[in-house]
Design an enzyme around this catalytic site. Structure first.
Site, short mmCIF file in Angstrom:
data_model
loop_
_atom_site.label_atom_id
_atom_site.label_comp_id
_atom_site.label_asym_id
_atom_site.label_seq_id
_atom_site.Cartn_x
_atom_site.Cartn_y
_atom_site.Cartn_z
N THR A 17 39.86 -6.17 28.54
CA THR A 17 40.91 -6.20 27.51
C THR A 17 42.25 -6.69 28.03
OG1 THR A 17 41.61 -3.94 27.99
CG2 THR A 17 39.88 -4.23 26.28
N HIS A 20 69.23 -10.41 27.42
CA HIS A 20 67.98 -9.86 27.94
C HIS A 20 68.11 -9.41 29.40
CE1 HIS A 20 66.21 -11.32 24.29
NE2 HIS A 20 66.58 -12.55 24.57
N ASP A 34 38.44 -8.59 37.23
CA ASP A 34 37.39 -7.64 37.58
C ASP A 34 36.08 -8.29 37.12
OD1 ASP A 34 37.31 -7.29 34.82
OD2 ASP A 34 37.68 -5.14 34.87
N HIS A 35 35.01 -7.53 37.12
CA HIS A 35 33.71 -8.08 36.73
C HIS A 35 33.69 -8.54 35.27
CE1 HIS A 35 33.78 -3.73 36.26
NE2 HIS A 35 33.03 -3.89 35.19
N ILE A 63 44.27 -4.61 29.33
CA ILE A 63 45.11 -3.40 29.28
C ILE A 63 45.14 -2.68 30.62
CG2 ILE A 63 45.40 -1.14 28.20
CD1 ILE A 63 44.08 -2.42 25.66
N GLY A 64 43.97 -2.41 31.19
CA GLY A 64 43.91 -1.71 32.47
C GLY A 64 44.64 -2.46 33.57
N CYS A 70 40.69 -8.98 32.70
CA CYS A 70 39.66 -7.95 32.66
C CYS A 70 39.09 -7.92 31.25
CB CYS A 70 40.20 -6.59 33.11
SG CYS A 70 41.42 -5.79 32.06
N HIS A 109 62.07 -13.02 27.01
CA HIS A 109 62.82 -11.77 26.78
C HIS A 109 62.69 -10.75 27.90
CE1 HIS A 109 63.05 -12.23 22.11
NE2 HIS A 109 63.45 -13.31 22.76
N ASN A 110 61.54 -10.72 28.57
CA ASN A 110 61.27 -9.66 29.54
C ASN A 110 61.16 -10.15 30.98
OD1 ASN A 110 59.23 -8.97 26.92
ND2 ASN A 110 60.85 -7.51 27.40
#
Length: 148
Positions: free
Chosen positions: A67, A133, A8-9, A69-70, A65, A98-99
């Site tokens: 953080t 896993h 993003d910006h 997070i979004g 972005c 693991h994921n």
């Protein structure tokens, strides 16, 4: 190895720096935008990148972005995506091992360029561990349709 990247910006400047550095190391990178630092809505770019990852056209995706997070929240709404927001390279490696994460989300404002480069390198070079896993990842993926 080919991956897609978008931001993003708030993540635009670091996205550009990541592309430059990783291209010089031989990574093939599909830049999905934006092309400038004008204000944009991060869910639009998370969706665009996630669809390319799910299609199999790239090995994995990177979203940047403010953080991370979004972008992780938005990307994880797309069926088939396992996005991990990380701030350290060892977490990036564990997200893959693991994921079986297929999208890495990064902070362009709070994490240095060098650390984010290390995260991408660790993510790109770590294989899914399978074994114990695999069943857990299958359970995660089954959650996508549990309430259909």
């Amino acid at each position: 190895m080919k991956f897609a990247i978008a931001s993003d910006h708030a993540g635009f400047e670091q996205k550009q720096q990541l592309i430059e550095a990783l291209s010089a190391e031989g990574f093939e990178i599909l830049d999905l935008g934006p092309d400038n630092d004008g204000r944009v809505d991060y869910p639009d770019f998370a969706e665009k990148l996630s669809k390319v990852v799910v299609s199999g056209d790239v090995d994995f995706g990177v979203l940047v972005c403010g953080t991370g997070i979004g972008m992780a929240i938005a990307a994880n709404k797309v069926d088939g995506i396992r996005a991990a927001n990380v701030t350290r390279s060892d977490f990036a490696a564990l997200a893959r091992e693991h994921n079986n994460a297929n999208v890495l989300t990064l902070s362009g404002r709070f994490v240095s360029l060098d650390e984010n480069l290390a995260c991408i390198r660790a993510f790109a070079t770590t294989e899914f561990g399978g074994g114990r896993h695999a069943g857990r990842v299958e359970k995660i993926m089954n959650l996508e349709h549990k309430n259909d």
